[in-house]
Design an enzyme around this catalytic site. Structure first.
Site, PDB file in Angstrom:
ATOM      1  N   GLN A 184       1.939  -6.673   0.452  1.00 46.11           N
ATOM      2  CA  GLN A 184       1.275  -7.561  -0.504  1.00 46.11           C
ATOM      3  C   GLN A 184       0.718  -8.779   0.225  1.00 46.11           C
ATOM      4  OE1 GLN A 184       3.521  -8.498  -4.020  1.00 46.11           O
ATOM      5  NE2 GLN A 184       1.920  -9.830  -4.800  1.00 46.11           N
ATOM      6  N   PHE A 185      -0.556  -8.678   0.629  1.00 44.38           N
ATOM      7  CA  PHE A 185      -1.178  -9.761   1.376  1.00 44.38           C
ATOM      8  C   PHE A 185      -1.318 -11.031   0.548  1.00 44.38           C
ATOM      9  CE2 PHE A 185      -4.887  -8.198  -0.808  1.00 44.38           C
ATOM     10  CZ  PHE A 185      -5.714  -9.302  -0.934  1.00 44.38           C
ATOM     11  N   THR A 186      -1.279 -10.922  -0.771  1.00 45.38           N
ATOM     12  CA  THR A 186      -1.453 -12.108  -1.612  1.00 45.38           C
ATOM     13  C   THR A 186      -0.289 -13.085  -1.495  1.00 45.38           C
ATOM     14  OG1 THR A 186      -0.547 -10.974  -3.550  1.00 45.38           O
ATOM     15  CG2 THR A 186      -2.949 -10.911  -3.258  1.00 45.38           C
TER      16      THR A 186
END
Length: 148
Positions: free
Chosen positions: A78-80
């Site tokens: 999850q790059f966010t």
């Protein structure tokens, strides 16, 4: 690296209407890889998470680790988690690692967890995923290797 760990009774991940990962009791991990992260950060987090004692014992104290309860892990990239929200209303993701590097470190991290004799299911890196879980407690713990 940043990891959001949620203690769960069960969790699963679906991509394009197909369930690709499912666990019972254990952890759902949301994993974000930052620019400049290395295997050193992944090693640290894998060890810390594998030894974390957040399951209740017979006295209802958080005293047991994931091995002692026969738990498993669902790991979701999850790059966010690296969002910078300081300016404006649209988050910036410039602190996230390049996808090629992030994918490599994400897989390395999951393998390190497996090296601690943990069963690890994965989401699909870079895909739109539907993640479901039942948070037990709720217990949610945030790890950031910049603040270890």
């Amino acid at each position: 690296m940043r990891v959001v760990l949620q203690r769960v009774n069960h969790g699963n991940v679906v991509v394009e209407d197909k369930e690709i990962g499912k666990i019972g009791k254990g952890y759902v991990l949301l994993v974000g890889v930052a620019e400049g992260d290395t295997e050193k950060e992944a090693d640290y987090l894998a060890k810390k998470i594998s030894q974390l004692r957040i399951f209740e014992d017979e006295n209802e104290k958080m005293n047991l680790d994931i091995h002692q309860v026969g738990g498993s892990i669902l790991s979701i990239s999850q790059f966010t988690l690296l969002a910078d929200t300081k300016k404006g209303n649209r988050p910036s993701f410039i602190k996230s690692a390049h996808p090629d590097e992030a994918l490599k470190l994400y897989h390395y991290f999951n393998q390190q967890l497996r090296n601690y004799e943990l069963e690890v299911s994965e989401g699909e890196f870079g895909s739109h995923m539907l993640v479901s879980l039942e948070n037990d407690g709720p217990v949610t713990i945030f790890f950031d290797t910049d603040h270890k």
